[in-house]
Write an enzyme that holds these catalytic residues in place. Structure first.
Site, PDB file in Angstrom:
ATOM      1  N   CYS A 150       0.800  -1.234   0.000  1.00  0.00           N
ATOM      2  CA  CYS A 150       0.000   0.000   0.000  1.00  0.00           C
ATOM      3  C   CYS A 150       0.833   1.285   0.000  1.00  0.00           C
ATOM      4  CB  CYS A 150      -0.996   0.035   1.149  1.00  0.00           C
ATOM      5  SG  CYS A 150      -1.310  -1.518   1.960  1.00  0.00           S
ATOM      6  N   HIS A 207      -8.329  -1.411  -0.802  1.00  0.00           N
ATOM      7  CA  HIS A 207      -7.265  -2.416  -0.962  1.00  0.00           C
ATOM      8  C   HIS A 207      -7.968  -3.680  -1.422  1.00  0.00           C
ATOM      9  CE1 HIS A 207      -4.675  -0.464   2.306  1.00  0.00           C
ATOM     10  NE2 HIS A 207      -5.867   0.011   2.582  1.00  0.00           N
ATOM     11  N   LYS A 266     -14.753  -4.701   5.398  1.00  0.00           N
ATOM     12  CA  LYS A 266     -14.222  -5.452   4.256  1.00  0.00           C
ATOM     13  C   LYS A 266     -15.167  -6.571   3.845  1.00  0.00           C
ATOM     14  CE  LYS A 266     -11.571  -8.578   7.165  1.00  0.00           C
ATOM     15  NZ  LYS A 266     -10.469  -9.514   7.231  1.00  0.00           N
ATOM     16  N   HIS A 313      -4.664  -1.128  -5.365  1.00  0.00           N
ATOM     17  CA  HIS A 313      -5.229  -0.048  -4.550  1.00  0.00           C
ATOM     18  C   HIS A 313      -5.961   0.904  -5.462  1.00  0.00           C
ATOM     19  CE1 HIS A 313      -2.112  -1.776  -1.986  1.00  0.00           C
ATOM     20  NE2 HIS A 313      -3.005  -1.551  -1.037  1.00  0.00           N
ATOM     21  N   ASP A 320      -1.995  -7.561  -5.704  1.00  0.00           N
ATOM     22  CA  ASP A 320      -2.488  -6.467  -4.887  1.00  0.00           C
ATOM     23  C   ASP A 320      -2.932  -5.312  -5.776  1.00  0.00           C
ATOM     24  OD1 ASP A 320      -3.052  -5.294  -2.523  1.00  0.00           O
ATOM     25  OD2 ASP A 320      -0.973  -5.034  -1.873  1.00  0.00           O
ATOM     26  N   ARG A 340       6.513 -11.359   5.480  1.00  0.00           N
ATOM     27  CA  ARG A 340       5.940 -11.194   6.809  1.00  0.00           C
ATOM     28  C   ARG A 340       6.494 -12.264   7.720  1.00  0.00           C
ATOM     29  NH1 ARG A 340      -0.375 -10.139   5.057  1.00  0.00           N
ATOM     30  NH2 ARG A 340       0.083  -8.344   3.722  1.00  0.00           N
ATOM     31  N   GLN A 363       1.424 -10.978  -3.504  1.00  0.00           N
ATOM     32  CA  GLN A 363       0.011 -10.613  -3.527  1.00  0.00           C
ATOM     33  C   GLN A 363      -0.339 -10.091  -4.904  1.00  0.00           C
ATOM     34  OE1 GLN A 363       0.099  -7.695  -0.262  1.00  0.00           O
ATOM     35  NE2 GLN A 363      -1.584  -8.844   0.620  1.00  0.00           N
TER      36      GLN A 363
HETATM   37 ZN   LIG Z   1      -3.135  -2.413   0.771  1.00  0.00          ZN
END
Ligand SMILES: [Zn+2]
Ligand SMILES: [Zn+2]
Length: 679
Positions: free
Chosen positions: A371, A551, A505, A422, A420, A400, A418
């Site tokens: 992010c 996200h 979410k 945004h 991912d 992580r 990910q």
């Molecule tokens: Zn994010």
């Protein structure tokens, strides 16, 4: 004459009966057939209301020792023996075999049957506790000599005798002090501990007897040992008494029980299926990936075949992102510690991050999330309302920290990718953007072969201070997410208190071929990061405004999604995903040239082909490709080379006869373009 008590049945009807009447009496008064079919009863004092999530709560409560032994019945809803006399006004439910609570009762009763068998065969054994579990039951026992496999088999045989004797489970109550005295005398140190810990002086304790066996237990049980119809002693494991290494070494004997042999058989078949599909085993067998001790736990090496599947997944995802108006970006793996302070990760997420490393000018940290990187791209130039929404997507590697010992193949790792994205948009655009994300998620799941999924809407808990923002913000956000799901006519479950601290979410859980649920896709609303990074856009009114942010990750983690795919397909990937799509087998050496020319033509058509020119016999080559779960095996010999054709074997269907190369290519290409699940 004593006063009657009121019994309310699930249909709302109320019966007045004498105090001391049992659930079994009531079942009998309805019909003898019902009386024979019921297992236990659920009762709730009539002046209380039904709690939520009964079955889950019961399952949890039963597995605690306290629930098994504490002498006092809770005032609320509880499960009781069919022969338990009723003395107050209650709502009564007679539970048949189909009720999950009844299954737990039969499993716990099986634990008593097993303890009976153990003491008959090995009288020196001391008993701990024997609860039902999600998959069966166990009993912790102490005996100096370890039980052997042969002992377990003998115990199982003796259990069958105890069941055949059809002994009634009888509840007996006695003063706690009497129970303590008896158990102390017989050296049952664990039972003494449980009585001391979970009951109070002056209490009455309950014992359950069947035949000559007595156990300190709160119950309930099935009416008799004969109701334990299908069971199995499974395995044994060691455990220290009370978890302390200086204490006695206990033996935990696991078993399982069902209401019928058919269900027991199905359970074992299911366990075998799970084992056969284990992605760690298949990953090795099909040479897809590895985890190497020398490199560290939880870090994945994608081998060429796994890499090819990953490339196919990524190509599809990138193409789909672009088609849906996303822009692909790339951001660094390392960023200055300062940035993680602004984003709040230093403060809220540090235990999942790797420690900072000192470089010339500053401290840096490896990214656990993408992010902040995407935010910096947004912030790098002024934005107007005309630029919104901005949708940045990245297949971003993140790291992580997971505790050692918690890693599990591809499913729980320390480094992953990910898919991912945004989305930065105006508050007015949020509903459309969220809806588009849910659409996209559905398309991912369908394309990769999952037709069933469950949706959860996680919202805040106003009492929990971890949730930032006020009621107005949360209610507005919850309102838009709810409207999105309702507009799409999707059924969902609301889970209060499970939202991220920065906003509600939507989680999408897919259901795999074995009916297991996997949490992968998530779409999250966020008003925190735009605030922290002071993001802006110039509105139509010429003023500065703050955008909101979404996200979302749809595969979730590519590693984890891959693990789920391996298990879902048991390694037999659909044609468009298969790393080797076609295995080519020449009948003998003299057909090698023709096989080479077929390979070239298939490759020119974009297919992934492996030609086996080894010295092995033709059948061995066919078998090898079969073990690798290759969708098509093409055999070529004289006949094929004379007719410009191939002889086709299809995975799972065997020999399909011959086909011209052109026809084969056309069919194969169609399977790829359609992302067909047919093969
Ligand atoms: Zn994010
Ligand atoms: Zn019991």
């Amino acid at each position: 004459m004593s006063q009657q008590i009121k019994i309310q049945l699930p249909d709302g009807s109320v019966r007045e009966v004498a105090p001391g009447t049992t659930p079994l009496d009531i079942a009998n008064s309805i019909s003898p057939r019902l009386a024979a079919a019921v297992v236990v009863a659920r009762v709730r004092p009539l002046n209380t209301s039904a709690p939520n999530g009964t079955a889950d709560a019961e399952a949890k409560a039963e597995q605690t020792e306290e629930a098994m032994y504490s002498g006092n019945d809770p005032a609320g809803e509880r499960i009781v023996d069919l022969v338990a006399p009723l003395h107050e006004d209650v709502a009564l439910e007679l539970l048949k075999e189909s009720d999950p609570a009844a299954l737990r009762v039969v499993r716990h009763s099986a634990a008593h049957v097993m303890a009976t068998a153990i003491l008959e065969l090995f009288p020196e054994t001391k008993l701990g506790h024997g609860p039902a579990t999600d998959n069966g039951y166990f009993y912790d026992v102490y005996r100096e000599v370890p039980f052997s496999e042969a002992d377990l088999a003998a115990i199982e045989r003796r259990m069958a005798e105890v069941v055949a004797r059809d002994e009634k489970f009888q509840r007996v109550e006695e003063p706690r002090e009497q129970g303590l005295k008896d158990y102390e005398k017989s050296g049952e140190f664990m039972k003494v501990h449980f009585i001391e810990r979970f009951t109070n002086p002056g209490d009455t304790i309950s014992l359950y007897k069947n035949g000559n066996f007595t156990d300190f237990c709160r119950g309930p049980h099935v009416p008799s040992t004969g109701r334990v119809k299908a069971f199995k002693v499974m395995s044994i494991a060691g455990a220290y008494w009370l978890g302390k290494e200086d204490n006695q070494q206990l033996q935990r004997i696991y078993g399982t029980a069902f209401f019928s042999q058919k269900e027991l058989d199905a359970h074992f078949k299911y366990l075998e299926e799970i084992k056969a599909r284990d992605h760690r085993v298949l990953g090795k067998q099909l040479d897809l990936f590895s985890i190497q001790e020398v490199a560290g736990a939880g870090l994945i090496f994608w081998h060429p075949k796994g890499g090819l599947i990953r490339k196919t997944m990524e190509d599809w995802m990138r193409g789909e992102c672009i088609r849906r108006g996303y822009q692909m970006v790339f951001t660094p793996h390392l960023m200055r510690r300062e940035l993680w302070k602004i984003s709040g990760h230093e403060e809220n997420y540090a235990e999942n991050m790797y420690p900072p490393m000192e470089l010339d000018d500053a401290e840096y940290r490896i990214k656990p999330m993408n992010c902040p990187g995407h935010i910096l791209i947004y912030k790098n130039s002024p934005k107007s309302y005309r630029d919104l929404p901005q949708r940045y997507a990245e297949l971003g590697n993140v790291y992580r920290y997971e505790r050692s010992g918690t890693m599990h193949g591809l499913l729980r790792v320390r480094g992953f990718t990910q898919d991912d994205a945004h989305i930065f948009c105006t508050p007015e655009q949020i509903e459309d953007e969220m809806e588009a994300c849910v659409d996209f998620a559905e398309s991912v799941l369908k394309t990769f072969g999952f037709s069933e999924f469950k949706i959860e809407l996680s919202t805040w808990d106003p009492k929990d201070p971890k949730f930032i923002g006020g009621a107005e913000q949360w209610n507005r956000a919850n309102g838009s997410l709810t409207r999105v799901l309702e507009r799409k006519n999707i059924s969902y479950k609301t889970i209060p208190g499970e939202a991220a601290f920065y906003g509600p979410k939507i989680d999408i859980k897919l259901v795999d071929v074995l009916g297991r649920l996997w949490q992968l896709s998530t779409v999250q609303f966020d008003w925190n990061l735009p605030e922290r990074f002071e993001l802006e856009y110039i509105g139509e009114d010429g003023e500065r405004h703050r955008p909101v942010m979404v996200h979302r990750a749809l595969f979730g983690s590519i590693e984890r999604f891959f693990g789920v795919l391996i298990e879902h397909y048991a390694g037999a990937f659909p044609f468009w995903l298969a790393p080797v799509q076609v295995g080519l087998v020449p009948i003998s050496e003299k057909h090698a040239d023709y096989a080479e020319s077929v390979k070239k033509r298939l490759e020119a058509a974009g297919l992934r082909v492996e030609l086996d020119l080894s010295n092995q016999k033709m059948n061995a080559k066919i078998r090898d490709f079969g073990l690798q779960k290759v969708p098509f095996i093409l055999v070529v010999g004289d006949k094929e080379s004379a007719t410009d054709s191939v002889s086709v074997r299809v995975r799972g269907k065997g020999d399909q006869g011959s086909q011209t190369i052109d026809a084969f290519v056309a069919h194969a290409k169609q399977l790829v373009t359609e992302h067909s699940m047919e093969l």
